[in-house]
Design an enzyme around this catalytic site. Structure first.
Site, PDB file in Angstrom:
ATOM      1  N   HIS A   1       0.855  -1.186   0.000  1.00  0.00           N
ATOM      2  CA  HIS A   1       0.000   0.000   0.000  1.00  0.00           C
ATOM      3  C   HIS A   1       0.895   1.241   0.000  1.00  0.00           C
ATOM      4  CE1 HIS A   1       0.672  -0.852   4.380  1.00  0.00           C
ATOM      5  NE2 HIS A   1       1.000   0.419   4.318  1.00  0.00           N
TER       6      HIS A   1
HETATM    7  C1  T46 Z   1       3.032   0.755   6.896  1.00  0.00           C
HETATM    8  C2  T46 Z   1       3.833  -0.465   7.166  1.00  0.00           C
HETATM    9  C3  T46 Z   1       5.295  -0.177   7.294  1.00  0.00           C
HETATM   10  C4  T46 Z   1      -4.021  -0.742  13.676  1.00  0.00           C
HETATM   11  O1  T46 Z   1      -5.089  -1.039  14.243  1.00  0.00           O
HETATM   12  N1  T46 Z   1      -3.307   0.349  14.062  1.00  0.00           N
HETATM   13  C5  T46 Z   1      -2.149   0.718  13.468  1.00  0.00           C
HETATM   14  O2  T46 Z   1      -1.545   1.722  13.873  1.00  0.00           O
HETATM   15  C6  T46 Z   1      -1.661  -0.089  12.383  1.00  0.00           C
HETATM   16  C7  T46 Z   1      -0.355   0.289  11.688  1.00  0.00           C
HETATM   17  C8  T46 Z   1      -2.377  -1.184  12.002  1.00  0.00           C
HETATM   18  N2  T46 Z   1      -3.520  -1.513  12.641  1.00  0.00           N
HETATM   19  C9  T46 Z   1      -4.230  -2.736  12.260  1.00  0.00           C
HETATM   20  C10 T46 Z   1      -4.801  -2.753  10.848  1.00  0.00           C
HETATM   21  C11 T46 Z   1      -4.724  -4.211  10.457  1.00  0.00           C
HETATM   22  O3  T46 Z   1      -5.873  -4.885  10.906  1.00  0.00           O
HETATM   23  O4  T46 Z   1      -3.303  -3.817  12.310  1.00  0.00           O
HETATM   24  C12 T46 Z   1      -3.536  -4.738  11.261  1.00  0.00           C
HETATM   25  C13 T46 Z   1      -2.283  -4.938  10.420  1.00  0.00           C
HETATM   26  O5  T46 Z   1      -2.013  -3.724   9.680  1.00  0.00           O
HETATM   27  P1  T46 Z   1      -1.460  -3.738   8.180  1.00  0.00           P
HETATM   28  O6  T46 Z   1      -2.000  -4.907   7.452  1.00  0.00           O
HETATM   29  O7  T46 Z   1      -1.713  -2.383   7.592  1.00  0.00           O
HETATM   30  O8  T46 Z   1       0.100  -3.955   8.450  1.00  0.00           O
HETATM   31  P2  T46 Z   1       1.321  -3.843   7.434  1.00  0.00           P
HETATM   32  O9  T46 Z   1       2.486  -4.426   8.135  1.00  0.00           O
HETATM   33  O10 T46 Z   1       0.971  -4.359   6.091  1.00  0.00           O
HETATM   34  O11 T46 Z   1       1.551  -2.252   7.258  1.00  0.00           O
HETATM   35  C14 T46 Z   1       1.982  -1.484   8.372  1.00  0.00           C
HETATM   36  C15 T46 Z   1       1.240  -0.138   8.412  1.00  0.00           C
HETATM   37  O12 T46 Z   1      -0.167  -0.370   8.391  1.00  0.00           O
HETATM   38  C16 T46 Z   1       1.593   0.765   7.256  1.00  0.00           C
HETATM   39  O13 T46 Z   1       1.129   2.077   7.496  1.00  0.00           O
HETATM   40  O14 T46 Z   1       3.507   1.672   6.262  1.00  0.00           O
HETATM   41  O15 T46 Z   1       3.384  -1.228   8.293  1.00  0.00           O
END
Ligand code: T46
Length: 133
Positions: free
Chosen positions: A49
């Site tokens: 993303h």
């Molecule tokens: C990024 C990369 C480096 C939350 O509830 N609060 C938060 O602050 C974050 C970051 C995530 N979440 C929840 C949303 C999803 O249900 O945690 C779950 C996993 O998040 P996500 O799939 O977005 O994780 P990554 O590792 O793909 O991405 C994250 C960050 O979301 C993103 O901003 O730049 O790490």
């Protein structure tokens, strides 16, 4: 594309090492949120993303992982394996994270609270938005 790797001062002595993160001093933004990624399973990929507004700094405080950063024109591959080095990730940069070591703890500082509306999770939409700029 310029990769902005910020070198953080490591205060080391015979007891070990210490790195300090200070808003608007060695971290070039106001820190609203801190999160960390750990216990990543073998061969997983994360990210896929971009963000419309969010700016972040990522530090592999333990272990290592790779970031593929893509501004829509150029892709760069960055290995994070140094707890005294932070990778700045600006808005409108597509990111994919791979090659997490088993012990990886990835610490991320962000300049805004979590907001799902700030995410661009579709690559073609990302390219479209970039070309509109
Ligand atoms: C990024 C990369 C480096 C939350 O509830 N609060 C938060 O602050 C974050 C970051 C995530 N979440 C929840 C949303 C999803 O249900 O945690 C779950 C996993 O998040 P996500 O799939 O977005 O994780 P990554 O590792 O793909 O991405 C994250 C960050 O979301 C993103 O901003 O730049 O790490």
């Amino acid at each position: 594309m310029n990769v902005n790797l910020i070198q953080l001062q490591s205060h080391g002595d015979e007891r070990g090492a210490l790195v300090s993160l200070e808003q608007s001093l060695n971290i070039p933004f106001q820190i609203k949120r801190v999160y960390y990624v750990f216990n990543t399973k073998e061969s997983v990929t994360r990210g896929f993303h971009a963000h419309k507004e969010l700016k972040q700094l990522a530090i592999a405080v333990k272990g290592s992982c790779r970031f593929l950063l893509d501004d829509g024109k150029e892709k760069v591959d960055v290995l994070l394996d140094n707890p005294a080095q932070g990778l700045m990730i600006d808005s409108f940069i597509w990111r994919e994270m791979t090659d997490f070591s088993e012990d990886c703890v990835l610490l991320v500082l962000a300049d805004a609270y979590y907001d799902e509306n700030d995410y661009i999770r579709d690559y073609d939409k990302f390219l479209g938005l970039i070309s509109d700029e």
